[in-house]
Design an enzyme around this catalytic site. Sequence first.
Site, mmCIF file in Angstrom:
data_model
loop_
_atom_site.group_PDB
_atom_site.id
_atom_site.type_symbol
_atom_site.label_atom_id
_atom_site.label_comp_id
_atom_site.label_asym_id
_atom_site.label_seq_id
_atom_site.Cartn_x
_atom_site.Cartn_y
_atom_site.Cartn_z
ATOM 1 N N CYS A 1 38.888 27.589 35.814
ATOM 2 C CA CYS A 1 39.851 27.946 34.764
ATOM 3 C C CYS A 1 41.177 28.459 35.328
ATOM 4 C CB CYS A 1 39.261 29.013 33.850
ATOM 5 S SG CYS A 1 39.027 30.618 34.659
ATOM 6 N N GLN A 2 41.280 28.610 36.643
ATOM 7 C CA GLN A 2 42.424 29.332 37.218
ATOM 8 C C GLN A 2 43.774 28.732 36.834
ATOM 9 O OE1 GLN A 2 39.684 28.530 38.821
ATOM 10 N NE2 GLN A 2 38.922 30.255 40.014
#
Length: 261
Positions: free
Chosen positions: A71-72
Site C-alpha cells: 500500500c506504500q
Amino acid sequence: MYVGSLFSGAGLGDIAAEAIGLSHAWFCECDPFARAVLERRWPGVPVYHDVRDIHGQNVKPVDIVIGGFPCQDISCAGKGAGITGERSGLWSEYARILRELRPRYAVVENVKALLGRGLDRVLGDLAEVGYDAEWDVFPAAAFGAPHLRERVILVAYPGGDRRPARAPILAPGGDLAIHGQPDGPVDWNGLRLAGPQSQAAVSAYSGPVVCRVDDGGTHWLDRLRCLGNGITPAVLRWVIKRILSASKNRSLRSTLNRKPD
C-alpha cells in the site's frame, strides 16, 4: 479448500483462514523476519520469497488466493506514486497470478485510499483476466479492535459466476454490527481516536491496549512492522466465512437444478 497467500506478512490474515478450516498450500513473503514467523507457525508449507516467482506451473492449485498487495505508494502517508509505483505496482503480479492459477475466489486487501488511487485499475485488470468483483470498506473497530483501521476488501471470482439470482457475498449481514454512533474524537486509555466510527472502538473493544511503541530492540521493531502491515484477523475471518457460505449455496443450487439421470 486450499488457500494460497500472497504478500503474507507474518500471517495475520492466514490465522483467520486457518481458524475457519482452510488449508494453506503456500505463502509468499519477501521480509525475512515475517518469513521466519510463517515457517514456524506453518512448518512444511512452502514460503516463496518473491511474488514474481509464483507461476501456474510451479505452485499447487488453490481454491482461494488471499493477500493485501503493498500500500506504500497508495497510502496517504506515502509519496503518492500510486498503483503504478515500485511497490504498489506489484498489483500487476497479483492479477497475473489470478490469470494463471484461476482460483475460485480471490480476496484483495488494501488501504481505504485505494478507492480513489487505483481501484479503477484493479477492476480493469480483474475484468481483463476474466474476474468480476465486489468490494467494501471495513473498519476494524466494527470487529472489536481499539482503532478504526479502515480497509478496502475486494472479493473476486470468475465473471461467469455472476447470475441474477446470486446474492452478493459482501452484502451486510446480521453478524456484522457497528456499535454506537460517533460524537467526535474520543480519548480512551491514552489513545486519541477520531473518525466516523470512533465511538465504535470504545464500545466494541474490551481487550488490552497495544500501542505502537519501541523499546529499542530490533525484534520488537520487526514485530511492530509486521503488525502494522497485517490485516485485522477478525475482518478477514468474516469475509472468508461469507465466501464459504456463498460457495456452499451455489453448490446446493447446482445440485437442485441438475436434471435427473
